[in-house]
Design an enzyme around this catalytic site. Structure first.
Site, PDB file in Angstrom:
ATOM      1  N   GLU A   1      23.493  40.871  28.896  1.00  0.00           N
ATOM      2  CA  GLU A   1      22.375  40.965  28.346  1.00  0.00           C
ATOM      3  C   GLU A   1      22.075  41.391  27.015  1.00  0.00           C
ATOM      4  O   GLU A   1      21.447  40.762  26.002  1.00  0.00           O
ATOM      5  CB  GLU A   1      21.331  41.978  29.055  1.00  0.00           C
ATOM      6  CG  GLU A   1      21.539  41.579  30.714  1.00  0.00           C
ATOM      7  CD  GLU A   1      22.638  42.270  31.473  1.00  0.00           C
ATOM      8  OE1 GLU A   1      22.348  42.847  32.401  1.00  0.00           O
ATOM      9  OE2 GLU A   1      23.752  42.274  30.883  1.00  0.00           O
TER      10      GLU A   1
ATOM     11  N   ARG B   1      49.402  31.290  45.335  1.00  0.00           N
ATOM     12  CA  ARG B   1      50.000  32.392  44.284  1.00  0.00           C
ATOM     13  C   ARG B   1      49.144  32.080  43.107  1.00  0.00           C
ATOM     14  O   ARG B   1      48.715  33.148  42.283  1.00  0.00           O
ATOM     15  CB  ARG B   1      51.509  31.927  43.943  1.00  0.00           C
ATOM     16  CG  ARG B   1      52.312  32.565  44.970  1.00  0.00           C
ATOM     17  CD  ARG B   1      53.761  32.314  44.266  1.00  0.00           C
ATOM     18  NE  ARG B   1      55.002  32.639  45.248  1.00  0.00           N
ATOM     19  CZ  ARG B   1      56.120  32.430  44.980  1.00  0.00           C
ATOM     20  NH1 ARG B   1      56.561  31.843  43.803  1.00  0.00           N
ATOM     21  NH2 ARG B   1      57.269  32.681  45.821  1.00  0.00           N
TER      22      ARG B   1
ATOM     23  N   THR C   1      64.049  41.965  48.639  1.00  0.00           N
ATOM     24  CA  THR C   1      63.906  40.460  48.309  1.00  0.00           C
ATOM     25  C   THR C   1      64.429  40.211  47.034  1.00  0.00           C
ATOM     26  O   THR C   1      65.032  39.111  46.855  1.00  0.00           O
ATOM     27  CB  THR C   1      62.497  40.207  48.669  1.00  0.00           C
ATOM     28  OG1 THR C   1      62.084  40.340  49.798  1.00  0.00           O
ATOM     29  CG2 THR C   1      62.094  38.738  48.437  1.00  0.00           C
TER      30      THR C   1
END
Length: 347
Positions: free
Chosen positions: A55, A187, A199
């Site tokens: 604004e 992803r 991992t």
């Protein structure tokens, strides 16, 4: 007063302008200043934290007094809060705007109340114009406001008998190319991708989002590793286009920091221990389970212990979709308690 055709058109334009701003801690917002005749006098959008709100950005493009009696069209309720910038509601009042139309109310208790402030100042206020479109635009930001943390999707791939790897630890590839392409597409829609140090060390994933031709998607998730073990200097994830973030393992702390960084959607890819930790902590909002028509047997389960001692304690899910991806299936689900909470909140 019912919104005019010019106001509908202006709101659509404001929604398009909002997309020019970055997605992050603050919402993407667009604004249009209309003359009494319905002509566009100025337009603006929020360009990021610390910059003028939409604004104020639009008003700054007008000469003093030019907005007197005009209508402001805004995609989100003008804020009523002084932070790095002043309240937009007050700026509109000072500019002499006679009418304000916004799409959806601000859900943030700190900044909400702009509509009431405008009304108290004698400004004609209307809300709800193109609300569905605005909700779609701000979906991830609104989710963060509702949850108080990023939205978490937990994903894993498994054999039909629930195994994530063969007995020797090999897991590439359980699913086929169509399913893997779907993972990469998802992803690219996330702000961060999370795995554990196990991992990283075992599979050396790049944690990037890649198209089927091997090229990188324009949008890449921030790579996040959970665990105390050091990420090897030559790990593929260290070559990710975005800087690696590592947390020792406290999920609440990690999510809070990611939220401060403007992360809205977290994609948890594993392994089985990390996925289980999010589920045990009640931090999994969505499940993506890719199921391959293969049998592996053995002990390499796709999900570690959840603390379920009896069948009555099972975490029940609502299955929202089941899709065939090549030879594989994708099952998407949400926790039943989350669905119940949403229904109560919407009533």
């Amino acid at each position: 007063m019912t919104a005019t055709r010019a106001e509908h058109d202006a709101m659509r334009r404001a929604l398009a302008l909002a997309l020019r701003g970055p997605r992050g801690v603050n919402p993407q917002v667009g604004a249009i200043i209309l003359s009494a005749a319905g002509d566009i006098l100025a337009e603006g959008w929020h360009r990021g934290a610390g910059t003028p709100h939409a604004e104020v950005d639009a008003l700054s493009r007008l000469d003093p007094g030019a907005a007197a009696g005009a209508t402001a069209i805004v995609t989100l309720e003008p804020c009523n809060h002084t932070g790095r910038t002043g309240p937009c509601a007050e700026a509109l009042i000072r500019a002499g705007v006679g009418r304000v139309v916004y799409a959806i109310a601000d859900p943030n208790a700190v900044s909400a109340g702009g509509g009431e402030r405008l009304t108290a100042a004698g400004v004609d206020v209307e809300s709800g114009l193109l609300a569905d479109e605005a909700h779609a635009l701000l979906d991830s930001w609104l989710t963060v406001q509702r949850l108080g943390r990023p939205h978490v999707t937990v994903k894993w791939a498994q054999s039909l008998d629930g195994r994530a790897a063969a007995s020797d630890g090999t897991s590439q590839w359980i699913t086929g190319p169509v399913a893997r392409a779907d993972v990469h597409r998802r992803r690219a829609q996330a702000d961060a991708i999370v795995v554990g140090t196990g991992t990283v060390i075992a599979d050396d994933p790049a944690l990037t989002a890649r198209a089927e031709d091997g090229s990188m998607y324009e949008q890449q998730p921030v790579p996040v590793v959970l665990g105390e073990r050091a990420v090897p200097a030559d790990a593929a994830v260290r070559r990710h286009p975005k800087d690696l973030l590592q947390y020792p393992g406290d999920l609440t702390t990690a999510l809070a920091d990611l939220q401060r960084r403007g992360v809205h959607r977290v994609f948890v890819e594993g392994g089985p221990s990390v996925a289980a930790s999010f589920v045990r902590a009640g931090l999994a909002d969505e499940f993506l389970v890719y199921v391959a028509p293969a049998l592996l047997g053995g002990d390499m389960l796709a999900l570690r212990d959840l603390g379920v001692a009896t069948i009555d304690d099972a975490l029940r899910l609502w299955v929202t979709s089941v899709d065939r991806l090549g030879e594989d299936l994708l099952i998407v689900g949400t926790p039943r308690h989350a669905e119940a909470s949403n229904e109560q909140g919407d009533s």
